[in-house]
Write an enzyme that holds these catalytic residues in place. Structure first.
Site, PDB file in Angstrom:
ATOM      1  NE  ARG A 171      40.571  29.404  37.363  1.00 34.18           N
ATOM      2  CZ  ARG A 171      40.106  30.652  37.284  1.00 34.18           C
ATOM      3  NH1 ARG A 171      39.290  30.972  36.310  1.00 34.18           N
ATOM      4  NH2 ARG A 171      40.441  31.555  38.166  1.00 34.18           N
ATOM      5  NE  ARG A 175      54.950  29.474  34.121  1.00 32.47           N
ATOM      6  CZ  ARG A 175      54.445  30.026  35.206  1.00 32.47           C
ATOM      7  NH1 ARG A 175      54.950  29.749  36.382  1.00 32.47           N
ATOM      8  NH2 ARG A 175      53.444  30.867  35.093  1.00 32.47           N
ATOM      9  NE  ARG A 248      31.881  24.031  47.070  1.00 36.30           N
ATOM     10  CZ  ARG A 248      31.408  23.208  47.990  1.00 36.30           C
ATOM     11  NH1 ARG A 248      30.106  22.937  48.059  1.00 36.30           N
ATOM     12  NH2 ARG A 248      32.228  22.630  48.846  1.00 36.30           N
ATOM     13  NE  ARG A 279      41.615  30.751  47.660  1.00 38.74           N
ATOM     14  CZ  ARG A 279      41.406  30.926  46.366  1.00 38.74           C
ATOM     15  NH1 ARG A 279      42.374  30.709  45.503  1.00 38.74           N
ATOM     16  NH2 ARG A 279      40.244  31.316  45.909  1.00 38.74           N
ATOM     17  CD  GLU A 299      38.792  31.567  49.336  1.00 38.31           C
ATOM     18  OE1 GLU A 299      39.626  32.504  49.385  1.00 38.31           O
ATOM     19  OE2 GLU A 299      38.472  30.995  48.294  1.00 38.31           O
ATOM     20  CE1 TYR A 347      36.626  30.438  38.870  1.00 37.20           C
ATOM     21  CE2 TYR A 347      36.966  28.289  37.864  1.00 37.20           C
ATOM     22  CZ  TYR A 347      37.270  29.219  38.841  1.00 37.20           C
ATOM     23  OH  TYR A 347      38.220  28.914  39.778  1.00 37.20           O
ATOM     24  CG  ASP A 349      40.190  34.967  36.475  1.00 36.57           C
ATOM     25  OD1 ASP A 349      39.631  34.661  37.553  1.00 36.57           O
ATOM     26  OD2 ASP A 349      41.059  34.257  35.944  1.00 36.57           O
TER      27      ASP A 349
HETATM   28  P1  FAD Z   1      30.061  40.643  41.320  1.00 37.61           P
HETATM   29  O1  FAD Z   1      31.319  41.152  41.885  1.00 37.61           O
HETATM   30  O2  FAD Z   1      29.463  39.400  41.891  1.00 37.61           O
HETATM   31  O3  FAD Z   1      28.988  41.824  41.385  1.00 37.61           O
HETATM   32  C1  FAD Z   1      27.608  41.617  41.264  1.00 37.61           C
HETATM   33  C2  FAD Z   1      26.927  42.586  42.212  1.00 37.61           C
HETATM   34  O4  FAD Z   1      25.523  42.517  42.026  1.00 37.61           O
HETATM   35  C3  FAD Z   1      27.194  42.227  43.670  1.00 37.61           C
HETATM   36  O5  FAD Z   1      27.646  43.368  44.362  1.00 37.61           O
HETATM   37  C4  FAD Z   1      25.832  41.768  44.182  1.00 37.61           C
HETATM   38  O6  FAD Z   1      25.622  42.070  45.546  1.00 37.61           O
HETATM   39  C5  FAD Z   1      24.891  42.550  43.284  1.00 37.61           C
HETATM   40  N1  FAD Z   1      23.579  41.924  43.115  1.00 37.61           N
HETATM   41  C6  FAD Z   1      23.330  40.638  42.782  1.00 37.61           C
HETATM   42  N2  FAD Z   1      22.007  40.413  42.743  1.00 37.61           N
HETATM   43  C7  FAD Z   1      21.397  41.580  43.058  1.00 37.61           C
HETATM   44  C8  FAD Z   1      20.045  41.989  43.217  1.00 37.61           C
HETATM   45  N3  FAD Z   1      19.041  41.105  43.044  1.00 37.61           N
HETATM   46  N4  FAD Z   1      19.770  43.278  43.550  1.00 37.61           N
HETATM   47  C9  FAD Z   1      20.791  44.164  43.733  1.00 37.61           C
HETATM   48  N5  FAD Z   1      22.101  43.829  43.632  1.00 37.61           N
HETATM   49  C10 FAD Z   1      22.397  42.560  43.285  1.00 37.61           C
HETATM   50  N6  FAD Z   1      39.376  37.400  39.545  1.00 37.61           N
HETATM   51  C11 FAD Z   1      40.652  37.713  39.198  1.00 37.61           C
HETATM   52  O7  FAD Z   1      40.879  38.293  38.124  1.00 37.61           O
HETATM   53  N7  FAD Z   1      41.687  37.434  40.052  1.00 37.61           N
HETATM   54  C12 FAD Z   1      41.515  36.825  41.247  1.00 37.61           C
HETATM   55  O8  FAD Z   1      42.484  36.594  41.971  1.00 37.61           O
HETATM   56  C13 FAD Z   1      40.183  36.462  41.619  1.00 37.61           C
HETATM   57  N8  FAD Z   1      39.953  35.841  42.789  1.00 37.61           N
HETATM   58  C14 FAD Z   1      38.678  35.532  43.144  1.00 37.61           C
HETATM   59  C15 FAD Z   1      38.482  34.911  44.383  1.00 37.61           C
HETATM   60  C16 FAD Z   1      37.191  34.596  44.790  1.00 37.61           C
HETATM   61  C17 FAD Z   1      36.998  33.927  46.117  1.00 37.61           C
HETATM   62  C18 FAD Z   1      36.079  34.879  43.929  1.00 37.61           C
HETATM   63  C19 FAD Z   1      34.681  34.524  44.349  1.00 37.61           C
HETATM   64  C20 FAD Z   1      36.284  35.490  42.708  1.00 37.61           C
HETATM   65  C21 FAD Z   1      37.574  35.819  42.293  1.00 37.61           C
HETATM   66  N9  FAD Z   1      37.824  36.467  41.077  1.00 37.61           N
HETATM   67  C22 FAD Z   1      39.118  36.783  40.724  1.00 37.61           C
HETATM   68  C23 FAD Z   1      36.727  36.815  40.152  1.00 37.61           C
HETATM   69  C24 FAD Z   1      36.181  38.231  40.359  1.00 37.61           C
HETATM   70  O9  FAD Z   1      35.656  38.327  41.663  1.00 37.61           O
HETATM   71  C25 FAD Z   1      35.088  38.492  39.319  1.00 37.61           C
HETATM   72  O10 FAD Z   1      35.607  38.364  38.009  1.00 37.61           O
HETATM   73  C26 FAD Z   1      34.418  39.878  39.418  1.00 37.61           C
HETATM   74  O11 FAD Z   1      34.273  40.316  40.725  1.00 37.61           O
HETATM   75  C27 FAD Z   1      33.051  39.785  38.775  1.00 37.61           C
HETATM   76  O12 FAD Z   1      32.405  41.032  38.742  1.00 37.61           O
HETATM   77  P2  FAD Z   1      30.823  41.067  38.502  1.00 37.61           P
HETATM   78  O13 FAD Z   1      30.448  42.512  38.425  1.00 37.61           O
HETATM   79  O14 FAD Z   1      30.450  40.187  37.387  1.00 37.61           O
HETATM   80  O15 FAD Z   1      30.185  40.341  39.772  1.00 37.61           O
HETATM   81  N1  UDP Z   2      43.747  23.790  42.327  1.00 40.75           N
HETATM   82  C1  UDP Z   2      44.265  22.684  42.960  1.00 40.75           C
HETATM   83  N2  UDP Z   2      45.206  22.853  43.920  1.00 40.75           N
HETATM   84  C2  UDP Z   2      45.655  24.068  44.300  1.00 40.75           C
HETATM   85  C3  UDP Z   2      45.127  25.204  43.656  1.00 40.75           C
HETATM   86  C4  UDP Z   2      44.161  25.029  42.679  1.00 40.75           C
HETATM   87  O1  UDP Z   2      43.881  21.563  42.666  1.00 40.75           O
HETATM   88  O2  UDP Z   2      46.504  24.155  45.211  1.00 40.75           O
HETATM   89  C5  UDP Z   2      42.717  23.572  41.292  1.00 40.75           C
HETATM   90  C6  UDP Z   2      41.296  23.590  41.887  1.00 40.75           C
HETATM   91  O3  UDP Z   2      40.524  22.656  41.171  1.00 40.75           O
HETATM   92  C7  UDP Z   2      40.829  24.984  41.584  1.00 40.75           C
HETATM   93  C8  UDP Z   2      41.467  25.213  40.215  1.00 40.75           C
HETATM   94  O4  UDP Z   2      42.740  24.592  40.321  1.00 40.75           O
HETATM   95  O5  UDP Z   2      39.415  25.072  41.546  1.00 40.75           O
HETATM   96  C9  UDP Z   2      41.616  26.649  39.808  1.00 40.75           C
HETATM   97  O6  UDP Z   2      42.384  27.333  40.793  1.00 40.75           O
HETATM   98  P1  UDP Z   2      42.339  28.895  40.932  1.00 40.75           P
HETATM   99  O7  UDP Z   2      43.369  29.286  41.919  1.00 40.75           O
HETATM  100  O8  UDP Z   2      42.391  29.495  39.586  1.00 40.75           O
HETATM  101  O9  UDP Z   2      40.881  29.103  41.567  1.00 40.75           O
HETATM  102  P2  UDP Z   2      40.125  30.389  42.147  1.00 40.75           P
HETATM  103  O10 UDP Z   2      41.198  31.398  42.527  1.00 40.75           O
HETATM  104  O11 UDP Z   2      39.227  30.864  41.059  1.00 40.75           O
HETATM  105  O12 UDP Z   2      39.395  29.859  43.313  1.00 40.75           O
END
Ligand code: FAD
Ligand code: UDP
Length: 369
Positions: A171, A175, A248, A279, A299, A347, A349
């Site tokens: 991911r 560069r 996780r 982070r 986090e 997984y 985005d």
């Molecule tokens: P979710 O956002 O998980 O929505 C599912 C919803 O269903 C939730 O509100 C949940 O409460 C509800 N639900 C589940 N089960 C039930 C049930 N039984 N009854 C009623 N409701 C229920 N993406 C990026 O592009 N850029 C980023 O920088 C980025 N950073 C991230 C950082 C973190 C820490 C995490 C965890 C994810 C990150 N993502 C990022 C990914 C992004 O969060 C997801 O791609 C997106 O939110 C997924 O949308 P979704 O609708 O599939 O899921």
């Molecule tokens: N990663 C790492 N060091 C860093 C940042 C990321 O080793 O400082 C690795 C780690 O395995 C992580 C993966 O790169 O799970 C993907 O990072 P990303 O920032 O895309 O993860 P997310 O934002 O989805 O948690």
């Protein structure tokens, strides 16, 4: 049936599906187990700062269709994610680029950096990387692997790097330019007024029930609509009959600080294993918010236990094999559509979730016609 669609989950996937179906006159109801809409992209405004309640969310995509679609709901700022990593007493730019190589080895030109990486790779002697450790070493060599990847990854996933799939580390760009942009994508930014306003617009005028878990009254919800869009955990939907999928968890510790600027950057990664968080994010730097205070979130990766929020699917071979069995059942369903990160155990985005939701809407429209 009272509704055409029951949408379980008000995250990005469920909200797009509901919005598009409502637009063509279908009657939708959305249920959400949390006390707010938006799923993991939810933001709340505090001290004039949009706080990313479930971790840093930076929107990025190279898909023009997806970019134009999301821009119908919000304008984006020009934020470019440039995280900095701290290992022991030194700071390194991310992703791995000429700045990082200079900080690590003192190399000043691409030729010097290539020579150093090649020398490191030769020592490791890996021909076909079989896991995350081998993949990382064959991309950037053991020095960067040890200081910037191993500790972070092992605390993030709770597993040894040799037990993790190689794709996770792919991911991150590598560069040979002095470019600290974490993403290679054409479009990037943060919504001008947070993500929640995007979801609010999608769900505007729709029936949404918060604090409502599908599994608490499954029979009622299964009989309320012609079709169900399910964005929760697919293994839970099928009563774990093929075993539990692994997720996780995360814990967030958020503090408001009486100072203007705590760390000078939106994201700082702590790559040492012994520091329990991965982070610290300082929310105001995502959007240059004007506030005399600042809000920071640590986090902490955590073991996931049933009942906890499932933040990440753990897509190793073992779990993917179990998921394939659930997917097989899902493909036979006529009334139920599985979508989103948890419904399809991917997984993904945000941009990919939008892409998947729009494809799903198109398929559904074809069936209706
Ligand atoms: P979710 O956002 O998980 O929505 C599912 C919803 O269903 C939730 O509100 C949940 O409460 C509800 N639900 C589940 N089960 C039930 C049930 N039984 N009854 C009623 N409701 C229920 N993406 C990026 O592009 N850029 C980023 O920088 C980025 N950073 C991230 C950082 C973190 C820490 C995490 C965890 C994810 C990150 N993502 C990022 C990914 C992004 O969060 C997801 O791609 C997106 O939110 C997924 O949308 P979704 O609708 O599939 O899921
Ligand atoms: N990663 C790492 N060091 C860093 C940042 C990321 O080793 O400082 C690795 C780690 O395995 C992580 C993966 O790169 O799970 C993907 O990072 P990303 O920032 O895309 O993860 P997310 O934002 O989805 O948690």
């Amino acid at each position: 049936m009272k509704y055409d669609y029951l949408i379980v989950g008000s995250g990005l996937f469920g909200s797009i599906f509901a919005y598009e179906m409502n637009k063509i006159g279908k009657k939708c109801i959305v249920i959400e187990k949390r006390n707010h809409i938006g799923g993991n992209i939810y933001t709340s405004k505090e001290e004039n700062i949009n706080v990313h309640k479930y971790g840093a969310h930076i929107f990025h995509t190279s898909d023009k269709k997806v970019w134009e679609y999301i821009n119908e709901f919000t304008e984006f700022n020009n934020f470019i994610n440039s995280p900095v990593a701290i290992y022991e007493d030194k700071m390194y730019n991310l992703p791995f680029n000429m700045n990082t190589f200079y900080q690590m080895w003192g190399t000043k030109t691409p030729a010097e950096a290539i020579a150093k990486i090649e020398e490191q790779k030769a020592e490791a002697n890996i021909t076909e990387p079989k896991n995350l450790e081998e993949q990382a070493i064959s991309l950037v060599g053991p020095d960067i692997y040890t200081k910037l990847i191993k500790g972070y990854t092992e605390k993030q996933w709770g597993k040894d790097c040799t037990e993790l799939p190689a794709f996770i580390i792919k991911r991150l760009p590598v560069r040979l330019t002095f470019d600290n942009n974490y993403f290679n994508d054409r479009y990037q930014g943060i919504p001008l007024d947070g993500y929640t306003t995007v979801i609010e617009q999608m769900l505007d005028g729709l029936e949404v029930k918060l604090n409502t878990d599908f599994f608490e009254d499954r029979e009622k919800w299964e009989n309320i609509a012609d079709k169900i869009v399910f964005t929760g955990m697919i293994d839970q939907f099928y009563d774990y009959q093929f075993g539990r999928l692994e997720y996780r968890g995360l814990k967030f510790e958020t503090e408001t600080l009486d100072m203007e600027n705590y760390q000078g950057n939106a994201v700082i990664n702590y790559t040492e294993r012994k520091i329990p968080y991965t982070r610290i994010i300082e929310h105001k730097h995502f959007e240059g918010s004007d506030s005399p205070k600042t809000i920071v979130t640590k986090e902490y990766p955590a073991q996931w236990n049933p009942g906890d929020e499932a933040y990440y699917p753990v897509n190793n071979d073992e779990n993917n094999e179990i998921y394939t069995k659930y997917e097989e059942l899902a493909s036979q369903e006529e009334k139920i559509i599985f979508g989103g990160r948890l419904g399809t155990y991917k997984y993904y985005d945000m941009w990919k979730i939008i892409d998947e939701a729009l494809n799903c809407v198109e398929k559904e429209k074809e069936l209706i016609e």
